[in-house]
Design an enzyme around this catalytic site. Structure first.
Site, mmCIF file in Angstrom:
data_model
loop_
_atom_site.group_PDB
_atom_site.id
_atom_site.type_symbol
_atom_site.label_atom_id
_atom_site.label_comp_id
_atom_site.label_asym_id
_atom_site.label_seq_id
_atom_site.Cartn_x
_atom_site.Cartn_y
_atom_site.Cartn_z
ATOM 1 N N GLU A 194 -8.214 0.603 8.845
ATOM 2 C CA GLU A 194 -9.204 1.318 8.544
ATOM 3 C C GLU A 194 -8.584 1.887 7.306
ATOM 4 O O GLU A 194 -9.285 2.676 6.354
ATOM 5 C CB GLU A 194 -9.049 2.711 9.900
ATOM 6 C CG GLU A 194 -10.046 3.661 9.351
ATOM 7 C CD GLU A 194 -9.454 4.990 9.069
ATOM 8 O OE1 GLU A 194 -10.922 6.022 8.374
ATOM 9 O OE2 GLU A 194 -8.382 5.049 8.658
ATOM 10 N N GLU A 195 -7.601 2.402 7.447
ATOM 11 C CA GLU A 195 -6.488 3.193 6.155
ATOM 12 C C GLU A 195 -6.622 2.071 5.364
ATOM 13 O O GLU A 195 -6.752 2.224 3.997
ATOM 14 C CB GLU A 195 -4.792 2.958 6.473
ATOM 15 C CG GLU A 195 -4.928 3.929 7.546
ATOM 16 C CD GLU A 195 -5.410 5.442 7.556
ATOM 17 O OE1 GLU A 195 -5.585 6.116 6.204
ATOM 18 O OE2 GLU A 195 -5.265 7.212 7.696
#
Length: 335
Positions: A198-199
């Site tokens: 996600e990051e």
């Protein structure tokens, strides 16, 4: 749940190297529902049957770093994985994930010998280095070389109602996923998933949503609380002890208004404290999920935390409980 969060937060799981977190979540998920891992590394559990499919997701990865080079004296050059504020990196203790974990410090020039023009400038990550006190050979013997991952080094601290640790973004969400599988008995198909990367741009969620194509999705996150000195109230996305955070709009998504109304009505009916995320800051897995195929209505429920993307984030047991209760109550009421 606090012990669960402690265990999850202290696991190492930078984007692309989430193995420890995934292994732990698999052991937990499969106690309550059939569980599998998809090709990109998301872990997925399915519970219940019905015409509708509802996805609840939280990302397992955390921000970190990766080694670019090591000189003969053992000084390590590195670059970021995910979004870092360069102002806070200098002097930070880090854990280097070789065959054996090694602790290092982001080295700084002593203030006594800084030039005047250097004293007011933050050190850029590209100019920083990590010092472990070991030589290049000693590091290589420990399995530390170009491409080795790095995470912040911290403890899990509780102080009354306060929780302080690395990776609350989004191990808070992961701990709530376990609670959902324990408590929710749906009359629809419930898909509980923890996503990877996600990051680095919501990569795991993109694959997940395309594969599952749910009728709606709830993303469980940890979001920015900025209720600190010298910040005007209108710039404060959320506040500690303000309750579960309901997103209306961020940089990547406008939340489905019907789902927002359901969240608000549920919170008020169940006497669960909540707040709205105010400015249009940040983004979550919902940014790619809601654009998948024909479109997927999305709701984002977050736990507020100060100082995310650092060695120590801060939240409260009260906010954790309110976030958990709101997500679970929504899932039960959707039935």
């Amino acid at each position: 749940m606090l012990e669960e969060l402690k265990t999850l937060s202290l696991l190492n799981g930078p984007s692309g190297y989430e193995d420890e977190v995934r292994k732990y979540l698999k052991e937990k998920f499969q106690q309550y529902a059939p569980t599998y891992i998809d090709r990109i590394g998301n872990i997925i559990a399915k519970k219940g049957k019905g015409e509708r499919k509802i996805l609840v997701a939280a990302h397992m990865d955390e921000v970190g770093f990766i080694i670019q080079s090591i000189d003969e004296n053992g000084f390590i050059k590195f670059t970021s994985i995910g979004g870092w504020d360069e102002r806070i990196v200098a002097g930070m203790p880090l854990k280097i994930l070789g065959k054996k974990e090694v602790i290092g410090i982001v080295g700084t020039i002593p203030p006594h010998i800084l030039k005047e023009e250097e004293k007011t400038k933050p050190i850029k990550i590209e100019d920083a280095f990590i010092d472990t006190g070991l030589s290049k050979k000693e590091l290589n013997d420990l399995g530390i070389s170009v491409g080795t991952y790095i995470v912040p080094y911290s403890n899990f601290i509780t102080q009354g109602d306060i929780i302080m640790s690395k990776a609350l973004d989004d191990r808070v969400g992961c701990s709530i996923l376990i609670e959902i599988l324990k408590e929710v008995e749906p009359n629809y198909e419930l898909i509980v998933a923890s996503t990877v990367q996600e990051e680095l741009g919501t990569r795991g969620a993109r694959v997940l949503a395309y594969e599952q194509e749910p009728d709606l999705a709830i993303i469980v996150e940890c979001t920015v609380a900025a209720d600190v000195p010298n910040i005007e109230d209108y710039r404060v996305p959320s506040k500690l002890r303000g309750g579960a955070v309901i997103t209306l709009i961020d940089k990547t998504m406008v939340a489905n208004r019907e789902l927002v109304e359901i969240a608000v009505k549920t919170a008020e009916k169940e006497n669960i404290k909540y707040q709205f995320k105010k400015p249009i800051y940040g983004g979550t897995d919902a940014g790619v999920v809601h654009l998948t195929k024909r479109g997927i209505p999305c709701l984002v429920i977050s736990c507020p935390a100060r100082y995310i993307h650092s060695c120590y984030s801060m939240t409260t047991i009260e906010d954790l409980k309110n976030t958990r209760d709101l997500v679970i109550s929504i899932l039960k009421n959707l039935g």
